[in-house]
Scaffold this active site. Sequence first.
Site, PDB file in Angstrom:
ATOM      1  N   HIS A 189     -10.316  -1.586  -3.117  1.00  0.00           N
ATOM      2  CA  HIS A 189      -9.259  -2.223  -3.911  1.00  0.00           C
ATOM      3  C   HIS A 189      -8.008  -2.453  -3.072  1.00  0.00           C
ATOM      4  O   HIS A 189      -7.826  -1.873  -1.994  1.00  0.00           O
ATOM      5  CB  HIS A 189      -8.916  -1.358  -5.122  1.00  0.00           C
ATOM      6  N   GLU A 244     -13.781   6.699  -7.601  1.00  0.00           N
ATOM      7  CA  GLU A 244     -13.394   7.525  -6.466  1.00  0.00           C
ATOM      8  C   GLU A 244     -13.816   8.968  -6.716  1.00  0.00           C
ATOM      9  O   GLU A 244     -14.110   9.357  -7.864  1.00  0.00           O
ATOM     10  CB  GLU A 244     -11.869   7.431  -6.259  1.00  0.00           C
TER      11      GLU A 244
END
Length: 218
Positions: A10, A87
Amino acid sequence: MKYTIYLLRHGQTFFNRYNKMQGWSDSPLTPEGEEVARQAAQKLKDVPFTAAFSSDARRAIDTCEIITNANINKDQLHPTKLINFREEFYGYFEGMFSPEAWYMTLKPHGLKTFQEAAEKVGLDQAKDYMKEADPFHDAENAAEYWRRIDTGFEYLDNIAHEGDKILLVSHGTTIQSIAMKYGDNSFKVTQGPANSSLTTVIRDNGHTTVTDYAHELI
């Protein structure tokens, strides 16, 4: 069956800027993070993606939308959340200043920094150390982490077709962990990937190979 995953980190977030632990916690993309994602989108616009996925974190969702909106197949793409590629969960240490959190985690084992842990013991051992250091033991250890990642790859296997090119927007430590475990030994994985960098993953009959790591698109 063989297909390619375009594994993108990202864009930069405010927690990235402030160097805070950002696992399952989230923060928005910075203006610079949005711009870098748009630049990456232009580099990837002619890749004929057949599907697009991101983790369920807003930073990944927003990056995925920027990439797909510029793609040659944008009218056929419907970005989908895939929580398996979140994550790593840092538990008690979420939101803490990153160097402090890793020092607290690693010092009992003779290490001081995340970089040192990556070089000397590997990221799986660092995950186990973090769960041990977490007073609530909520942080993911390596076994818990890989269980959900492997389930995510199995899901993609079930929806992919031969020769597909699939976009997957995920996170720094997750991408680094995948590259460290499945790399083809043609690159070093001790440094984390930059925001909006590209890592290329080949899935071939259930086997994973990372063929390119942290390729910067800007």
